[in-house]
Design a protein around this motif. Structure first.
Motif, PDB file in Angstrom:
ATOM      1  N   ILE A   3       0.847  -1.203   0.000  1.00 40.03           N
ATOM      2  CA  ILE A   3       0.000   0.000   0.000  1.00 40.03           C
ATOM      3  C   ILE A   3       0.879   1.248   0.000  1.00 40.03           C
ATOM      4  CG2 ILE A   3      -1.671   1.301   1.351  1.00 40.03           C
ATOM      5  CD1 ILE A   3      -2.825  -1.325   2.281  1.00 40.03           C
ATOM      6  N   VAL A   4       1.961   1.212   0.765  1.00 40.69           N
ATOM      7  CA  VAL A   4       2.879   2.359   0.812  1.00 40.69           C
ATOM      8  C   VAL A   4       3.509   2.567  -0.560  1.00 40.69           C
ATOM      9  CG1 VAL A   4       4.994   3.221   1.854  1.00 40.69           C
ATOM     10  CG2 VAL A   4       3.319   2.057   3.275  1.00 40.69           C
ATOM     11  N   ARG A   5       3.873   1.472  -1.220  1.00 36.77           N
ATOM     12  CA  ARG A   5       4.477   1.571  -2.546  1.00 36.77           C
ATOM     13  C   ARG A   5       3.472   2.168  -3.539  1.00 36.77           C
ATOM     14  NH1 ARG A   5       6.161  -3.873  -4.966  1.00 36.77           N
ATOM     15  NH2 ARG A   5       7.372  -3.971  -3.056  1.00 36.77           N
ATOM     16  N   HIS A   6       2.226   1.789  -3.468  1.00 32.41           N
ATOM     17  CA  HIS A   6       1.196   2.346  -4.357  1.00 32.41           C
ATOM     18  C   HIS A   6       0.972   3.834  -4.062  1.00 32.41           C
ATOM     19  CE1 HIS A   6      -0.047  -1.181  -6.515  1.00 32.41           C
ATOM     20  NE2 HIS A   6      -0.174  -1.888  -5.365  1.00 32.41           N
TER      21      HIS A   6
END
Length: 109
Positions: A3-6
């Motif tokens: 989610i952080v990467r997105h």
């Protein structure tokens, strides 16, 4: 983690176009409404036209006054015409003049 990467990917995809769009809007607005923009240029053109018109008016008035002043020169005045006109305006006559009276309804002028 994913989610952080997105979120990072979305932020990296959104921030540069947003900054570019913001700069484009800023410079576009200043090009139209800024101190040296198109509206200011149009205003300066109007002021220039008014100044040119005032200059033309003053030149024409100056020509009129120069003509009036040159006609006041003593060489420009005819003494006989001046004497005749002053006597007509003052309603006077010389001793040897022949006076023909007009009736009350018969005007000379």
């Amino acid at each position: 983690m994913q989610i952080v990467r997105h979120i990072r990917r979305a932020v990296r995809a959104i921030i540069p176009p947003t900054l570019f769009l913001g700069l484009s809007v800023y410079f576009g607005w200043n090009a139209l409404h800024g101190e040296h923009g198109m509206h200011a240029y149009h205003t300066q053109l109007q002021l220039r036209e008014q100044a040119l018109q005032a200059q033309q008016d003053s030149k024409s008035e100056q020509i009129v006054w120069k003509r009036r002043i040159s006609s006041l020169n003593e060489r420009a005045l005819d003494a006989d015409m001046l004497d005749e006109r002053s006597r007509a305006m003052l309603n006077l006559a010389k001793g040897g003049d022949i006076v023909i009276p007009y009736g009350p309804h018969e005007k000379l002028y």
